[in-house]
Design a protein around this motif. Sequence first.
Motif, PDB file in Angstrom:
ATOM      1  N   MET A  12     -82.430  19.382  40.069  1.00 46.27           N
ATOM      2  CA  MET A  12     -83.255  20.452  40.636  1.00 46.27           C
ATOM      3  C   MET A  12     -83.593  21.423  39.500  1.00 46.27           C
ATOM      4  SD  MET A  12     -82.229  22.727  43.898  1.00 46.27           S
ATOM      5  CE  MET A  12     -83.429  22.811  45.175  1.00 46.27           C
ATOM      6  N   GLU A  13     -84.641  21.088  38.781  1.00 46.10           N
ATOM      7  CA  GLU A  13     -84.990  21.758  37.526  1.00 46.10           C
ATOM      8  C   GLU A  13     -85.037  23.278  37.604  1.00 46.10           C
ATOM      9  OE1 GLU A  13     -88.588  21.622  34.227  1.00 46.10           O
ATOM     10  OE2 GLU A  13     -88.795  20.508  36.106  1.00 46.10           O
ATOM     11  N   ASN A  14     -85.481  23.806  38.728  1.00 48.81           N
ATOM     12  CA  ASN A  14     -85.678  25.249  38.840  1.00 48.81           C
ATOM     13  C   ASN A  14     -84.583  25.957  39.629  1.00 48.81           C
ATOM     14  OD1 ASN A  14     -88.076  25.134  37.340  1.00 48.81           O
ATOM     15  ND2 ASN A  14     -89.196  24.466  39.146  1.00 48.81           N
ATOM     16  N   ASP A  15     -83.410  25.343  39.711  1.00 44.04           N
ATOM     17  CA  ASP A  15     -82.291  25.960  40.410  1.00 44.04           C
ATOM     18  C   ASP A  15     -81.924  27.271  39.722  1.00 44.04           C
ATOM     19  OD1 ASP A  15     -79.183  26.383  40.670  1.00 44.04           O
ATOM     20  OD2 ASP A  15     -79.801  25.154  42.382  1.00 44.04           O
ATOM     21  N   LEU A  16     -82.037  28.370  40.458  1.00 40.65           N
ATOM     22  CA  LEU A  16     -81.844  29.702  39.888  1.00 40.65           C
ATOM     23  C   LEU A  16     -80.416  29.909  39.392  1.00 40.65           C
ATOM     24  CD1 LEU A  16     -82.978  32.499  39.239  1.00 40.65           C
ATOM     25  CD2 LEU A  16     -82.400  33.174  41.583  1.00 40.65           C
ATOM     26  N   GLU A  17     -79.428  29.612  40.231  1.00 43.26           N
ATOM     27  CA  GLU A  17     -78.021  29.841  39.851  1.00 43.26           C
ATOM     28  C   GLU A  17     -77.645  29.055  38.602  1.00 43.26           C
ATOM     29  OE1 GLU A  17     -75.867  32.028  41.171  1.00 43.26           O
ATOM     30  OE2 GLU A  17     -77.505  32.654  42.459  1.00 43.26           O
ATOM     31  N   ALA A  18     -77.979  27.783  38.598  1.00 47.66           N
ATOM     32  CA  ALA A  18     -77.620  26.941  37.452  1.00 47.66           C
ATOM     33  C   ALA A  18     -78.307  27.428  36.181  1.00 47.66           C
ATOM     34  CB  ALA A  18     -77.976  25.486  37.738  1.00 47.66           C
ATOM     35  N   ASN A  19     -79.576  27.778  36.273  1.00 47.22           N
ATOM     36  CA  ASN A  19     -80.300  28.241  35.094  1.00 47.22           C
ATOM     37  C   ASN A  19     -79.787  29.585  34.596  1.00 47.22           C
ATOM     38  OD1 ASN A  19     -82.524  26.410  34.106  1.00 47.22           O
ATOM     39  ND2 ASN A  19     -82.853  26.333  36.325  1.00 47.22           N
ATOM     40  N   LEU A  20     -79.458  30.492  35.498  1.00 48.71           N
ATOM     41  CA  LEU A  20     -78.895  31.778  35.068  1.00 48.71           C
ATOM     42  C   LEU A  20     -77.577  31.563  34.327  1.00 48.71           C
ATOM     43  CD1 LEU A  20     -79.555  34.114  38.137  1.00 48.71           C
ATOM     44  CD2 LEU A  20     -80.418  34.437  35.811  1.00 48.71           C
ATOM     45  N   ASN A  21     -76.738  30.720  34.855  1.00 49.55           N
ATOM     46  CA  ASN A  21     -75.444  30.491  34.230  1.00 49.55           C
ATOM     47  C   ASN A  21     -75.560  29.684  32.939  1.00 49.55           C
ATOM     48  OD1 ASN A  21     -73.347  31.864  35.816  1.00 49.55           O
ATOM     49  ND2 ASN A  21     -74.274  30.701  37.471  1.00 49.55           N
ATOM     50  N   LEU A  22     -76.513  28.757  32.865  1.00 46.71           N
ATOM     51  CA  LEU A  22     -76.734  28.056  31.601  1.00 46.71           C
ATOM     52  C   LEU A  22     -77.250  29.024  30.534  1.00 46.71           C
ATOM     53  CD1 LEU A  22     -78.210  24.646  32.776  1.00 46.71           C
ATOM     54  CD2 LEU A  22     -76.080  25.002  31.512  1.00 46.71           C
ATOM     55  N   HIS A  41     -64.875  30.876  35.676  1.00 42.15           N
ATOM     56  CA  HIS A  41     -63.807  31.868  35.858  1.00 42.15           C
ATOM     57  C   HIS A  41     -62.478  31.394  35.291  1.00 42.15           C
ATOM     58  CE1 HIS A  41     -66.531  34.222  38.214  1.00 42.15           C
ATOM     59  NE2 HIS A  41     -65.605  35.148  38.362  1.00 42.15           N
ATOM     60  N   GLU A  42     -62.300  30.105  35.204  1.00 43.09           N
ATOM     61  CA  GLU A  42     -61.072  29.545  34.651  1.00 43.09           C
ATOM     62  C   GLU A  42     -61.162  29.368  33.131  1.00 43.09           C
ATOM     63  OE1 GLU A  42     -59.510  26.938  38.474  1.00 43.09           O
ATOM     64  OE2 GLU A  42     -60.812  25.959  37.014  1.00 43.09           O
ATOM     65  N   GLY A  43     -62.297  29.770  32.547  1.00 46.80           N
ATOM     66  CA  GLY A  43     -62.466  29.655  31.100  1.00 46.80           C
ATOM     67  C   GLY A  43     -62.811  28.262  30.616  1.00 46.80           C
ATOM     68  N   LYS A  44     -63.310  27.430  31.501  1.00 50.59           N
ATOM     69  CA  LYS A  44     -63.659  26.047  31.162  1.00 50.59           C
ATOM     70  C   LYS A  44     -65.181  25.916  31.053  1.00 50.59           C
ATOM     71  CE  LYS A  44     -59.521  24.466  33.521  1.00 50.59           C
ATOM     72  NZ  LYS A  44     -58.982  23.772  34.699  1.00 50.59           N
ATOM     73  N   ALA A  45     -65.718  26.577  30.023  1.00 52.05           N
ATOM     74  CA  ALA A  45     -67.169  26.709  29.876  1.00 52.05           C
ATOM     75  C   ALA A  45     -67.880  25.370  29.719  1.00 52.05           C
ATOM     76  CB  ALA A  45     -67.489  27.621  28.696  1.00 52.05           C
ATOM     77  N   GLU A  46     -67.306  24.470  28.943  1.00 53.92           N
ATOM     78  CA  GLU A  46     -67.995  23.188  28.719  1.00 53.92           C
ATOM     79  C   GLU A  46     -68.042  22.340  29.981  1.00 53.92           C
ATOM     80  OE1 GLU A  46     -70.059  22.267  26.286  1.00 53.92           O
ATOM     81  OE2 GLU A  46     -69.665  24.335  25.671  1.00 53.92           O
ATOM     82  N   GLU A  47     -66.990  22.380  30.774  1.00 53.11           N
ATOM     83  CA  GLU A  47     -67.009  21.654  32.052  1.00 53.11           C
ATOM     84  C   GLU A  47     -68.035  22.268  32.990  1.00 53.11           C
ATOM     85  OE1 GLU A  47     -63.121  20.579  33.803  1.00 53.11           O
ATOM     86  OE2 GLU A  47     -62.283  21.347  31.913  1.00 53.11           O
ATOM     87  N   ALA A  48     -68.086  23.597  33.011  1.00 53.50           N
ATOM     88  CA  ALA A  48     -69.075  24.283  33.844  1.00 53.50           C
ATOM     89  C   ALA A  48     -70.487  23.933  33.380  1.00 53.50           C
ATOM     90  CB  ALA A  48     -68.859  25.791  33.789  1.00 53.50           C
ATOM     91  N   ARG A  49     -70.698  23.943  32.070  1.00 51.41           N
ATOM     92  CA  ARG A  49     -72.023  23.609  31.511  1.00 51.41           C
ATOM     93  C   ARG A  49     -72.458  22.213  31.951  1.00 51.41           C
ATOM     94  NH1 ARG A  49     -74.982  25.366  27.302  1.00 51.41           N
ATOM     95  NH2 ARG A  49     -73.309  26.620  26.435  1.00 51.41           N
ATOM     96  N   ARG A  50     -71.527  21.254  31.905  1.00 45.12           N
ATOM     97  CA  ARG A  50     -71.854  19.876  32.304  1.00 45.12           C
ATOM     98  C   ARG A  50     -72.338  19.830  33.749  1.00 45.12           C
ATOM     99  NH1 ARG A  50     -69.226  16.536  35.233  1.00 45.12           N
ATOM    100  NH2 ARG A  50     -67.268  17.684  35.112  1.00 45.12           N
ATOM    101  N   ILE A  51     -71.651  20.550  34.621  1.00 45.21           N
ATOM    102  CA  ILE A  51     -72.038  20.545  36.035  1.00 45.21           C
ATOM    103  C   ILE A  51     -73.375  21.256  36.225  1.00 45.21           C
ATOM    104  CG2 ILE A  51     -71.421  21.398  38.334  1.00 45.21           C
ATOM    105  CD1 ILE A  51     -68.458  20.874  37.454  1.00 45.21           C
ATOM    106  N   TYR A  52     -73.552  22.410  35.577  1.00 46.36           N
ATOM    107  CA  TYR A  52     -74.834  23.116  35.693  1.00 46.36           C
ATOM    108  C   TYR A  52     -75.979  22.253  35.157  1.00 46.36           C
ATOM    109  CZ  TYR A  52     -72.683  27.545  37.090  1.00 46.36           C
ATOM    110  OH  TYR A  52     -72.012  28.529  37.782  1.00 46.36           O
TER     111      TYR A  52
END
Length: 132
Positions: A81-91, A63-74
């Motif tokens: 947790m390979e099958n984490d739904l939220e992380a995979n949807l956002n990736l 939401h803050e426009g920091k896509a690469e930082e978000a990607r690193r965390i996801y």
Amino acid sequence: PVPEPPLKGWKGISNVRDTVLAFNDAMARNDLAEARRIVEQGLVSHGEQNLSISRLQAYLLLHEGKAEEARRIYRNIVARMENDLEANLNLALLDARMGAMSAATERLERMRALHPDNARVRQALERLSNVP
């Protein structure tokens, strides 16, 4: 150093569930400053290894426009947790934004196999199929 408590109504959130609820409330009000402080306090209280807090942090970064930082965390979440739904949807969303449509589609197809009745996965695949 311990971050300042969030702005409105902060009473010291002691559990992850209440942290998530407070974060969702702040985001619903579009109060990014409070959401940021809630995440910071959650990281201090519950640790950087807490997946729920990590998800909040990555979502806020998006939401803050920091896509690469978000990607690193996801990616860190998916590594744990390979099958984490939220992380995979956002990736998948981040992959699509970068034009990596096959990577996004592959990730979403894997999530559909694991969550065949999930409306969000189905909608994401539909949106991706409509991208020229």
